[in-house]
Design an enzyme around this catalytic site. Structure first.
Site, mmCIF file in Angstrom:
data_model
loop_
_atom_site.group_PDB
_atom_site.id
_atom_site.type_symbol
_atom_site.label_atom_id
_atom_site.label_comp_id
_atom_site.label_asym_id
_atom_site.label_seq_id
_atom_site.Cartn_x
_atom_site.Cartn_y
_atom_site.Cartn_z
ATOM 1 C CG ASP A 71 -39.008 9.480 -1.469
ATOM 2 O OD1 ASP A 71 -39.700 9.841 -2.436
ATOM 3 O OD2 ASP A 71 -37.898 9.976 -1.212
ATOM 4 C CE LYS A 108 -35.705 12.797 -2.784
ATOM 5 N NZ LYS A 108 -36.144 11.403 -2.889
#
Ligand code: ATR
Length: 279
Positions: free
Chosen positions: A110, A74
């Site tokens: 997220d 990520k």
């Protein structure tokens, strides 16, 4: 499980990570494509760390339309993409990637997924006073999106206080105000656990006596579905929720970016729940 017929126009999506076999995303997204009659599949791609730099080019050549990114990539994939969203730039983290005319775009769903989960539950964070436990990647993503959604105040509490101080300073600078403070407040509307405490055992990041000061409690852990923190919240008569909504809505946001269509949320939720019972 039934799948649509594969033909010459079938599009491909996926998730890169290492390991990636545990991911619920292939089932969730493949079923969502199928439900909307979209001719596409979503596969897990285990990638060796040394090969990451080549992934965007390889996927462009192979006509992979978009992909998700999980641990440990990520924070690393962004440097190999062409355009990053405001979230991706601010957090230094990307979990959703898509292609537009050969250009790779990166975004982090997220935090937006967390906020959408709250809002869908009727807990719109605008104007709220929120306490976050933790100062790692998840806390940063959630804090950013809560501030963007108009939270009135954020209190950061972390085992390593210097990390909370640094994060508060960064966020206050980014948003140009002083909404982020460090330390446990006397009271707040919402407590969010963004630490990993409670994931592997029955430990809790906040003693029961301290929980009383909050009205609602969210733990971003979804497995176990009720951590000790959430059991304590329930015993105290507080409203609580686990991390399933964040997991679901980060996927919903990615799906909607890729397809431009409203995601079949209920089906995606049921797919996640079924995957979780199989763990
Ligand atoms: P993530 O990407 O999931 O946020 P992370 O960046 O490794 O993961 O952050 C983990 C968070 O959990 C941190 O806030 C960490 O606190 P430290 O900054 O002090 O390390 C917190 N954490 C992990 N284990 C903990 C424990 N046993 N007690 C308290 N906090 C803990």
């Amino acid at each position: 499980m039934q799948f649509p017929e594969i033909n010459g126009k079938t599009a491909l999506y996926g998730i890169i990570g290492n390991p990636v076999a545990h991911s619920f995303s292939p089932a969730m997204h493949s079923r969502a494509f199928q439900a909307l009659g979209i001719n596409a599949f979503y596969l897990p791609f285990p990638i060796e760390p040394g090969d990451l730099a080549q992934v965007p080019q390889a996927f462009r050549i192979a006509s992979v339309q978009g992909f998700n990114v999980t641990v440990p990539f990520k924070e690393k994939i962004g440097q190999y993409l062409d355009v990053l969203s405001e979230e991706a730039r601010a957090l230094g983290s990307v979990n959703t990637v898509w292609q537009e005319e050969g250009i790779w775009h990166g975004h982090s769903t997220d935090g937006p997924g967390f906020v959408r989960g709250l809002t869908e539950r009727g807990w719109d964070p605008a104007g709220l006073d929120v306490t976050l436990l933790g100062a790692g990647g998840s806390a940063k993503a959630i804090a950013f999106s809560l501030l963007k959604a108009g939270a009135a105040k954020l209190h950061l509490v972390n085992r390593t206080e210097a990390k909370a101080e640094q994060l508060a300073q960064d966020l206050n600078k980014t948003f140009g105000d002083q909404r982020v403070l460090v330390g446990l407040p006397k009271g707040a509307d919402l407590l969010v656990n963004c630490t990993s405490v409670g994931l592997k055992d029955t430990s809790t990041p906040l003693e029961r006596g301290e929980l009383r000061r909050f009205k609602r409690v969210v733990d971003i852990i979804y497995n176990p579905p009720q951590t000790r923190l959430l059991q304590d919240a329930q015993d105290l008569g507080l409203e609580w929720d686990n991390g399933l909504a964040m997991l679901l809505y980060q996927g919903v946001e990615a799906f909607e970016i890729w397809t431009g269509q409203k995601a079949p949320v209920q089906l995606m939720k049921e797919t996640l729940a079924a995957q979780l019972t199989g763990v």
